[in-house]
Write an enzyme that holds these catalytic residues in place. Structure first.
Site, PDB file in Angstrom:
ATOM      1  N   HIS A 246      -1.265  10.732  13.485  1.00  0.00           N
ATOM      2  CA  HIS A 246      -2.263  10.421  13.823  1.00  0.00           C
ATOM      3  C   HIS A 246      -3.530  11.183  12.453  1.00  0.00           C
ATOM      4  O   HIS A 246      -4.171  11.817  12.061  1.00  0.00           O
ATOM      5  CB  HIS A 246      -3.472  10.094  14.495  1.00  0.00           C
ATOM      6  CG  HIS A 246      -2.924   9.419  15.273  1.00  0.00           C
ATOM      7  ND1 HIS A 246      -3.190   9.084  16.561  1.00  0.00           N
ATOM      8  CD2 HIS A 246      -2.017   8.278  15.175  1.00  0.00           C
ATOM      9  CE1 HIS A 246      -2.183   8.168  17.198  1.00  0.00           C
ATOM     10  NE2 HIS A 246      -1.837   7.701  16.761  1.00  0.00           N
TER      11      HIS A 246
HETATM   12  C1  LIG Z   1       5.337   7.124  12.821  1.00  0.00           C
HETATM   13  C2  LIG Z   1       3.745   6.289  12.817  1.00  0.00           C
HETATM   14  C3  LIG Z   1       3.007   5.937  14.289  1.00  0.00           C
HETATM   15  C4  LIG Z   1       1.790   5.125  14.526  1.00  0.00           C
HETATM   16  N1  LIG Z   1       1.989   4.747  15.623  1.00  0.00           N
HETATM   17  C5  LIG Z   1       0.400   4.227  15.278  1.00  0.00           C
HETATM   18  C6  LIG Z   1      -0.513   3.200  16.418  1.00  0.00           C
HETATM   19  O1  LIG Z   1       0.579   3.110  17.460  1.00  0.00           O
HETATM   20  N2  LIG Z   1      -1.596   3.109  16.173  1.00  0.00           N
HETATM   21  C7  LIG Z   1      -2.233   3.199  15.560  1.00  0.00           C
HETATM   22  O2  LIG Z   1      -3.087   2.657  15.495  1.00  0.00           O
HETATM   23  N3  LIG Z   1      -1.880   4.546  14.033  1.00  0.00           N
HETATM   24  C8  LIG Z   1      -0.482   4.182  14.371  1.00  0.00           C
HETATM   25  N4  LIG Z   1      -0.046   5.360  13.575  1.00  0.00           N
HETATM   26  C9  LIG Z   1      -1.219   5.827  12.512  1.00  0.00           C
HETATM   27  C10 LIG Z   1      -1.533   5.115  11.845  1.00  0.00           C
HETATM   28  O3  LIG Z   1      -0.924   4.267  11.297  1.00  0.00           O
HETATM   29  C11 LIG Z   1      -2.584   5.156   9.713  1.00  0.00           C
HETATM   30  O4  LIG Z   1      -3.190   6.282  10.616  1.00  0.00           O
HETATM   31  C12 LIG Z   1      -2.812   4.156   9.233  1.00  0.00           C
HETATM   32  O5  LIG Z   1      -1.721   3.348   8.824  1.00  0.00           O
HETATM   33  C13 LIG Z   1      -2.876   5.180   8.231  1.00  0.00           C
HETATM   34  O6  LIG Z   1      -3.089   3.603   7.120  1.00  0.00           O
HETATM   35  P1  LIG Z   1      -4.194   4.906   5.545  1.00  0.00           P
HETATM   36  O7  LIG Z   1      -4.630   3.354   4.997  1.00  0.00           O
HETATM   37  O8  LIG Z   1      -5.249   5.798   5.173  1.00  0.00           O
HETATM   38  O9  LIG Z   1      -2.693   5.263   5.260  1.00  0.00           O
HETATM   39  P2  LIG Z   1      -0.859   4.503   4.916  1.00  0.00           P
HETATM   40  O10 LIG Z   1      -0.881   3.357   5.800  1.00  0.00           O
HETATM   41  O11 LIG Z   1       0.262   5.392   5.215  1.00  0.00           O
HETATM   42  O12 LIG Z   1      -1.366   3.693   3.410  1.00  0.00           O
HETATM   43  C14 LIG Z   1      -0.267   5.000   2.634  1.00  0.00           C
HETATM   44  C15 LIG Z   1       0.059   4.001   0.952  1.00  0.00           C
HETATM   45  O13 LIG Z   1       0.048   4.694   0.177  1.00  0.00           O
HETATM   46  C16 LIG Z   1       1.241   4.619  -0.931  1.00  0.00           C
HETATM   47  N5  LIG Z   1       1.391   5.813  -1.413  1.00  0.00           N
HETATM   48  C17 LIG Z   1       1.442   6.963  -1.105  1.00  0.00           C
HETATM   49  N6  LIG Z   1       0.990   7.487  -2.540  1.00  0.00           N
HETATM   50  C18 LIG Z   1       0.942   6.758  -3.223  1.00  0.00           C
HETATM   51  C19 LIG Z   1       0.645   7.236  -5.141  1.00  0.00           C
HETATM   52  N7  LIG Z   1       1.221   8.383  -5.542  1.00  0.00           N
HETATM   53  N8  LIG Z   1       0.892   6.094  -5.226  1.00  0.00           N
HETATM   54  C20 LIG Z   1       1.245   4.338  -4.412  1.00  0.00           C
HETATM   55  N9  LIG Z   1       1.044   4.597  -3.545  1.00  0.00           N
HETATM   56  C21 LIG Z   1       0.867   5.777  -2.850  1.00  0.00           C
HETATM   57  C22 LIG Z   1       1.919   5.077   0.059  1.00  0.00           C
HETATM   58  O14 LIG Z   1       3.288   4.743   0.341  1.00  0.00           O
HETATM   59  C23 LIG Z   1       1.714   3.988   2.003  1.00  0.00           C
HETATM   60  O15 LIG Z   1       1.976   2.884   1.429  1.00  0.00           O
HETATM   61  C24 LIG Z   1       1.194   6.052  13.314  1.00  0.00           C
HETATM   62  C25 LIG Z   1       2.178   6.650  12.359  1.00  0.00           C
HETATM   63  C26 LIG Z   1       2.886   6.634  12.127  1.00  0.00           C
HETATM   64  C27 LIG Z   1       3.351   7.609  11.081  1.00  0.00           C
END
Ligand SMILES: Cc1cc2nc3c(=O)[nH]c(=O)nc-3n(C[C@H](O)[C@H](O)[C@H](O)COP(=O)(O)OP(=O)(O)OC[C@H]3O[C@@H](n4cnc5c(N)ncnc54)[C@H](O)[C@@H]3O)c2cc1C
Length: 532
Positions: free
Chosen positions: A469
């Site tokens: 997280h």
């Molecule tokens: C293994 C795991 C288990 C988890 N379990 C849970 C759970 O059970 N419940 C829960 O609530 N949360 C859980 N989390 C946490 C939650 O999933 C994340 O906090 C949330 O998805 C973050 O969202 P975000 O939009 O910030 O980033 P992300 O969902 O990570 O999205 C970022 C996106 O940007 C893309 N990206 C990055 N850099 C670039 C670039 N330069 N150019 C183009 N694209 C790019 C990435 O590939 C990705 O698709 C877990 C996370 C992981 C990894």
């Protein structure tokens, strides 16, 4: 040069929601850039998260720098690299956090982020199929949220055991109060993962005004003077450019600060050392990193047939595979940690400060990541929900392909160690309560020989990992270390916002997928209101 109204960088939890809302108006031409692939076969099946957690085909597979309080270990930092981002590989527990989390953000000066003000976005994102109170729950949003299937004896025993140590059962921890022990609500529907790719992007692929480009790594945002005018990205190594009146960076807590630094936004000395021209001095970029440092206590269960270890052995696994194939049921369709407890470390707290989560299975390290253990048992992680230790993430090169350096500084704030010990003591109290006796539970780790605070913390340093997280590296606020303002606009640069888990000033109380999606929902609302 392609021209758009909006470019969204990153199709993860937040980015997919931003693209969904911005492209709802056919007059808005939207480009959604995702560095990863479109999907992975394991991303549809709930149990697939165990396969994707170490799979480079769908995961950035970062790891943290060695540090003293991890005994020099490199802690894994998995992040989804495909449509849906981390929501396509995560454990699928659906946890909003506490009203106090968002009220704190508002009290820090972030207008519009109190619980009352973010609640409509939490409601509009979900279709919750359980009971609960309609004042708090949404029924017709894109993301399906479900309650786990009928309670099994193992969880009934845990609820009873928690009751015996004074922790009540709470039917809806995403409702009026978080406190208590409860089955985890899940982003699973009919046995399939509800990633944001499935919930938000699949239904809108036909939109003529939306272009979704996968395998597209954004390498820099283009800045002319004090205005962001578009992005430079590459597809299969081939350079491309696109222009827009606004760019919304949703690349997540690791990659959003990386992208800003690569683009010349950050601490000037650091950027100059790497030969990057400074476009905007913002010393907070990459700082304020927070995560849950979560030891996994491990327990043997003597009673046969009730853990997933028993179900996964020999013909048991064949039975589970058939059950899943025919009915989309069984443990292959199950949320990672089906039971959790939000508890107070001491009397007199207004809201819980500790989280315990149970996985009805023991795993052991294997050459390709964790494997199902030969013994039967439970894993129970236990940690403070709002740790005060802060680390940082910074680029070490101007090459966009090079991973940034991640430093967590775990346990550097003294209350975090104290609360971690207390969380483990509460896990022990529940696991050894009278209601657990019929399950013949015995402790493997930390182990009954580790009783003092120092002994427990020594074990934590040798064994804990995160619950994945990371947040906070492009903090929202108005102080000198803030990166974006309360409308998520990057300070000092027009036409550029950040909207993902990186903008959280503090860690929410629990898992971070739901609040990240809420941030995407709210960001889209801000963009559209500012354009009106
Ligand atoms: C293994 C795991 C288990 C988890 N379990 C849970 C759970 O059970 N419940 C829960 O609530 N949360 C859980 N989390 C946490 C939650 O999933 C994340 O906090 C949330 O998805 C973050 O969202 P975000 O939009 O910030 O980033 P992300 O969902 O990570 O999205 C970022 C996106 O940007 C893309 N990206 C990055 N850099 C670039 C670039 N330069 N150019 C183009 N694209 C790019 C990435 O590939 C990705 O698709 C877990 C996370 C992981 C990894």
């Amino acid at each position: 040069m392609e021209n758009y109204d909006y470019i969204v960088v990153g199709a993860g939890s937040a980015g997919a929601a931003v693209a969904y809302r911005l492209s709802a108006d056919p007059r808005n031409k939207v480009l959604l850039l995702e560095a990863g692939r479109a999907s992975h076969p394991w991303s549809f099946i709930p149990v697939g998260s165990a396969r994707l957690i170490t799979n480079p085909a769908a995961n950035w597979l970062y790891s943290a720098e060695p540090e003293a309080n991890t005994n020099g270990r490199r802690i894994p930092v998995p992040r989804g690299k495909l449509l849906g981002g981390s929501s396509s590989i995560n454990g699928m527990a659906f946890v909003r956090g506490q009203a106090q989390d968002f009220d704190t953000w508002a009290q820090m000066g972030n207008q519009g982020w109190s619980y009352e003000e973010v609640l409509p976005f939490f409601k509009r994102m979900e279709s919750y199929e359980g009971g609960g109170d309609d004042r708090f729950r949404g029924r017709d949003g894109p993301l399906r949220v479900t309650d786990p299937p009928p309670k099994e004896p193992i969880f009934q025993a845990l609820i009873k055991a928690a009751g015996e140590v004074g922790i009540p059962h709470n039917p809806d921890y995403n409702g009026a109060s978080q406190q208590g022990i409860v089955m985890s609500q899940a982003t699973i529907h009919r046995g399939r993962r509800q990633s944001t790719a499935r919930a938000y992007l699949d239904p809108i692929r036909h939109r003529q005004n939306l272009r979704i480009e996968t395998n597209a790594l954004t390498e820099r945002v283009r800045i002319e003077g004090t205005r962001c005018t578009g992005v430079k990205y590459s597809v299969g190594g081939e350079p491309r450019e696109a222009a827009a009146r606004e760019v919304v960076v949703c690349a997540g807590t690791i990659n959003s600060p990386q992208l800003l630094e690569l683009s010349g936004i950050g601490e000037p000395q650091r950027l100059r050392k790497l030969g990057i021209e400074v476009r905007q001095a913002l010393p907070g970029v990459g700082e304020n990193l927070r995560d849950h440092y979560a030891p996994r206590t491990r327990w043997l269960v003597g009673k046969r047939g009730i853990t997933n270890n028993d179900r996964a052995r020999g013909l048991g696994m064949v039975h589970q595979a058939l059950r899943y194939a025919l009915f989309r049921k069984g443990f292959l369709a199950s949320v990672g940690a089906p039971m959790r407890a939000f508890v107070c470390s001491r009397e007199g707290l207004e809201a819980p400060d500790l989280l315990l989560g149970w996985v009805p299975m023991l795993t052991q390290p294997g050459p390709k990541g964790p494997r199902i253990a030969t013994q039967s048992g439970f894993t129970c992680y236990a940690h403070p929900m709002r740790p005060e230790s802060k680390g940082h993430i910074h680029i070490t090169s101007s090459d966009p392909q090079r991973p940034p350096a991640i430093n967590f500084n775990f346990l550097s704030a003294p209350p975090d160690a104290e609360l971690t010990v207390e969380a483990i003591r509460i896990a022990r109290a529940i696991m050894t309560a009278p209601a657990m006796a019929p399950l013949q539970v015995s402790e493997i780790a930390p182990g009954t020989d580790r009783q003092t605070d120092d002994e427990i913390i020594d074990w934590v340093k040798s064994a804990a990992e995160t619950t994945y997280h990371p947040v906070g590296t492009c903090k929202m606020g108005s102080d000198p270390m803030a990166v974006v303002d309360a409308r998520l606009r990057v300070h000092g640069i027009e036409g550029l916002r950040v909207a993902d888990a990186s903008i959280m000033p503090t860690l929410t109380s629990g898992n971070t997928n739901a609040p990240s999606i809420m941030i995407g929902e709210k960001a889209a609302d801000l963009v559209l209101k500012d354009a009106a």
